[in-house]
Design a protein around this motif. Structure first.
Motif, PDB file in Angstrom:
ATOM      1  N   GLU A 103       4.916  18.685  14.256  1.00  0.00           N
ATOM      2  CA  GLU A 103       6.154  17.928  14.088  1.00  0.00           C
ATOM      3  C   GLU A 103       5.967  16.426  14.287  1.00  0.00           C
ATOM      4  OE1 GLU A 103       8.846  19.488  13.037  1.00  0.00           O
ATOM      5  OE2 GLU A 103       7.678  21.353  13.058  1.00  0.00           O
ATOM      6  N   LEU A 104       4.736  15.987  14.525  1.00  0.00           N
ATOM      7  CA  LEU A 104       4.495  14.557  14.737  1.00  0.00           C
ATOM      8  C   LEU A 104       4.934  13.731  13.530  1.00  0.00           C
ATOM      9  CD1 LEU A 104       0.973  14.307  16.408  1.00  0.00           C
ATOM     10  CD2 LEU A 104       3.179  13.754  17.432  1.00  0.00           C
ATOM     11  N   LYS A 105       5.458  12.544  13.825  1.00  0.00           N
ATOM     12  CA  LYS A 105       5.829  11.603  12.778  1.00  0.00           C
ATOM     13  C   LYS A 105       4.804  10.461  12.744  1.00  0.00           C
ATOM     14  CE  LYS A 105      10.762  12.533  13.376  1.00  0.00           C
ATOM     15  NZ  LYS A 105      12.091  11.947  13.700  1.00  0.00           N
ATOM     16  N   PRO A 106       4.675   9.781  11.634  1.00  0.00           N
ATOM     17  CA  PRO A 106       3.732   8.661  11.559  1.00  0.00           C
ATOM     18  C   PRO A 106       4.149   7.511  12.467  1.00  0.00           C
ATOM     19  CG  PRO A 106       4.370   9.417   9.364  1.00  0.00           C
ATOM     20  CD  PRO A 106       5.304  10.070  10.337  1.00  0.00           C
ATOM     21  N   ARG A 123       0.707   4.593  10.058  1.00  0.00           N
ATOM     22  CA  ARG A 123      -0.462   5.375  10.440  1.00  0.00           C
ATOM     23  C   ARG A 123      -0.058   6.834  10.581  1.00  0.00           C
ATOM     24  NH1 ARG A 123      -2.405   7.733  14.973  1.00  0.00           N
ATOM     25  NH2 ARG A 123      -4.648   7.973  15.157  1.00  0.00           N
ATOM     26  N   ALA A 124      -0.626   7.668   9.744  1.00  0.00           N
ATOM     27  CA  ALA A 124      -0.348   9.101   9.818  1.00  0.00           C
ATOM     28  C   ALA A 124      -1.101   9.716  10.994  1.00  0.00           C
ATOM     29  CB  ALA A 124      -0.766   9.784   8.521  1.00  0.00           C
ATOM     30  N   PRO A 125      -0.563  10.767  11.609  1.00  0.00           N
ATOM     31  CA  PRO A 125      -1.295  11.443  12.694  1.00  0.00           C
ATOM     32  C   PRO A 125      -2.650  11.946  12.211  1.00  0.00           C
ATOM     33  CG  PRO A 125       0.987  12.193  12.594  1.00  0.00           C
ATOM     34  CD  PRO A 125       0.763  11.359  11.368  1.00  0.00           C
ATOM     35  N   ALA A 126      -3.619  11.938  13.105  1.00  0.00           N
ATOM     36  CA  ALA A 126      -4.963  12.407  12.761  1.00  0.00           C
ATOM     37  C   ALA A 126      -4.967  13.921  12.581  1.00  0.00           C
ATOM     38  CB  ALA A 126      -5.951  12.006  13.855  1.00  0.00           C
ATOM     39  N   LEU A 127      -5.987  14.426  11.911  1.00  0.00           N
ATOM     40  CA  LEU A 127      -6.096  15.866  11.669  1.00  0.00           C
ATOM     41  C   LEU A 127      -6.038  16.668  12.960  1.00  0.00           C
ATOM     42  CD1 LEU A 127      -8.840  16.139   8.896  1.00  0.00           C
ATOM     43  CD2 LEU A 127      -6.498  16.941   8.737  1.00  0.00           C
ATOM     44  N   VAL A 128      -6.760  16.202  13.986  1.00  0.00           N
ATOM     45  CA  VAL A 128      -6.833  16.945  15.242  1.00  0.00           C
ATOM     46  C   VAL A 128      -5.476  16.994  15.943  1.00  0.00           C
ATOM     47  CG1 VAL A 128      -7.422  14.957  16.682  1.00  0.00           C
ATOM     48  CG2 VAL A 128      -8.237  17.239  17.321  1.00  0.00           C
ATOM     49  N   GLN A 129      -4.561  16.132  15.546  1.00  0.00           N
ATOM     50  CA  GLN A 129      -3.256  16.067  16.200  1.00  0.00           C
ATOM     51  C   GLN A 129      -2.198  16.952  15.552  1.00  0.00           C
ATOM     52  OE1 GLN A 129      -2.716  11.847  15.823  1.00  0.00           O
ATOM     53  NE2 GLN A 129      -3.871  11.372  17.678  1.00  0.00           N
ATOM     54  N   ARG A 139       0.843  -1.184   0.000  1.00  0.00           N
ATOM     55  CA  ARG A 139       0.000   0.000   0.000  1.00  0.00           C
ATOM     56  C   ARG A 139       0.884   1.242   0.000  1.00  0.00           C
ATOM     57  NH1 ARG A 139      -5.331   1.332   1.371  1.00  0.00           N
ATOM     58  NH2 ARG A 139      -5.594   3.492   2.014  1.00  0.00           N
ATOM     59  N   PHE A 140       0.532   2.172  -0.849  1.00  0.00           N
ATOM     60  CA  PHE A 140       1.255   3.441  -0.958  1.00  0.00           C
ATOM     61  C   PHE A 140       0.359   4.557  -0.438  1.00  0.00           C
ATOM     62  CE2 PHE A 140       1.807   7.385  -3.301  1.00  0.00           C
ATOM     63  CZ  PHE A 140       3.166   7.620  -3.196  1.00  0.00           C
ATOM     64  N   ASP A 141       0.897   5.398   0.441  1.00  0.00           N
ATOM     65  CA  ASP A 141       0.133   6.522   0.994  1.00  0.00           C
ATOM     66  C   ASP A 141       0.969   7.787   0.939  1.00  0.00           C
ATOM     67  OD1 ASP A 141      -2.450   5.406   2.281  1.00  0.00           O
ATOM     68  OD2 ASP A 141      -0.896   4.056   3.028  1.00  0.00           O
ATOM     69  N   LYS A 142       0.328   8.893   0.582  1.00  0.00           N
ATOM     70  CA  LYS A 142       0.981  10.201   0.585  1.00  0.00           C
ATOM     71  C   LYS A 142       0.091  11.198   1.308  1.00  0.00           C
ATOM     72  CE  LYS A 142       4.051  13.322  -0.338  1.00  0.00           C
ATOM     73  NZ  LYS A 142       3.580  14.284   0.670  1.00  0.00           N
ATOM     74  N   TYR A 143       0.615  11.720   2.443  1.00  0.00           N
ATOM     75  CA  TYR A 143      -0.075  12.729   3.236  1.00  0.00           C
ATOM     76  C   TYR A 143       0.683  14.049   3.135  1.00  0.00           C
ATOM     77  CZ  TYR A 143      -2.973   9.206   5.578  1.00  0.00           C
ATOM     78  OH  TYR A 143      -3.879   8.216   5.861  1.00  0.00           O
ATOM     79  N   PRO A 144      -0.001  15.181   3.177  1.00  0.00           N
ATOM     80  CA  PRO A 144       0.688  16.478   3.132  1.00  0.00           C
ATOM     81  C   PRO A 144       1.702  16.601   4.262  1.00  0.00           C
ATOM     82  CG  PRO A 144      -1.683  16.764   2.866  1.00  0.00           C
ATOM     83  CD  PRO A 144      -1.463  15.335   3.241  1.00  0.00           C
TER      84      PRO A 144
END
Length: 280
Positions: free
Chosen positions: A121-124, A67-73, A31-36
């Motif tokens: 600055e959170l990392k996945p 798992r990318a950090p949630a929006l609220v985080q 699975r490939f994922d790209k988050y801003p």
């Protein structure tokens, strides 16, 4: 709680099954994922199954997780709440009961407002998992399945604790808000100590914590009965046994097995406890 923001996520998935032999096959997936703001990530999965004969098969998998950090985080916003029973190390002695000069007993069990703030600055979070098992079918109507697994997660996103924020105030002063009035500062040899006013608010930012690693056994028994004109009856018994549960607040910390204990897990702070049964 309030949050303001949005993001666009791109993902792609691929899976392929390859029967190398008549009784041996493998499957591959990814699975490939790209988050801003986060580097593009690819996580694989590999599985294999070997049919020894009509009654016995072995299977195994290896997979990685993301798992990318949630929006609220990570985006502007947060939550506000109240904290109580706080021990303020700037205004209370190490015995946790005696206030320092010009402080009060309330500083040893303080109530203050708290805020949960975003941390851009959170990392996945990342993970790796392994499994190995067998399927045993002594008859056409009875199956036994046993699987051993190991899962390790690192960089888990957790809300920091107020105790850690107070302990690390000198390193991260932005997380603590105090009364700036010098009249209320504690004194040392009669001289006011700057930055020691009464506690007003504590910010608990989201942070990447250490690691969690678990191992265990999953087992299942299935029975199928033909009841003739009454139809069919299927019975299943499932269980799980926790072999180990290890946790580290910071990578590199000693990871003790707390399975079968009541360790008092709270915001990644460990305490010893009594033995309990590990069977579920």
């Amino acid at each position: 709680s309030v949050i303001d923001g949005s993001r666009k996520v791109s993902s792609a998935f691929i899976e392929m099954r390859t029967p190398f032999l008549k009784n041996f096959e493998m499957d591959f997936a990814g699975r490939f994922d790209k988050y801003p703001g986060i580097k593009a990530n690819f996580v694989p999965k590999v599985g294999a199954k070997w049919n020894v004969n009509d009654s016995l098969s072995f299977r195994s998998t290896y997979a990685e997780g993301f798992r990318a950090p949630a929006l609220v985080q990570v985006l502007p916003g947060g939550s506000q709440f109240f904290l109580s029973g706080l021990w303020d190390p700037k205004r209370c002695e190490d015995d946790e009961q005696t206030p320092k000069p010009n402080a009060t007993a309330a500083d040893c069990s303080k109530s203050a407002s708290g805020t949960g703030g975003a941390n851009p600055e959170l990392k996945p979070e990342t993970a790796k998992s392994y499994s190995f098992g067998l399927i045993f079918s002594p008859t056409r109507n009875f199956d036994v399945l046993v699987d051993w697994y190991k899962i390790r997660k690192e960089g888990e996103v957790m809300l920091g604790s107020e105790f850690q924020a107070l302990k690390d105030e000198d390193r991260f002063p932005q997380n603590i808000i105090r009364d700036p009035n010098p009249v209320n500062w504690v004194t040392k040899d009669g001289v006011p100590v700057p930055g020691t006013g009464p506690l007003l608010s504590v910010k608990l930012p989201w942070i990447n914590q250490g690691a969690t690693e678990v191992t265990g056994l999953d087992f299942e028994m299935r029975m199928r009965n033909n009841l003739g004109t009454w139809g069919n009856l299927s019975s299943t018994f499932r269980g799980s046994y926790q072999i180990s549960y290890k946790i580290a607040q910071v990578l590199g910390d000693v990871e003790n097995n707390v399975a079968g204990k009541r360790p008092g897990l709270y915001d990644w702070n460990l305490s010893s406890g009594a033995d309990t049964h590990r069977f579920e």
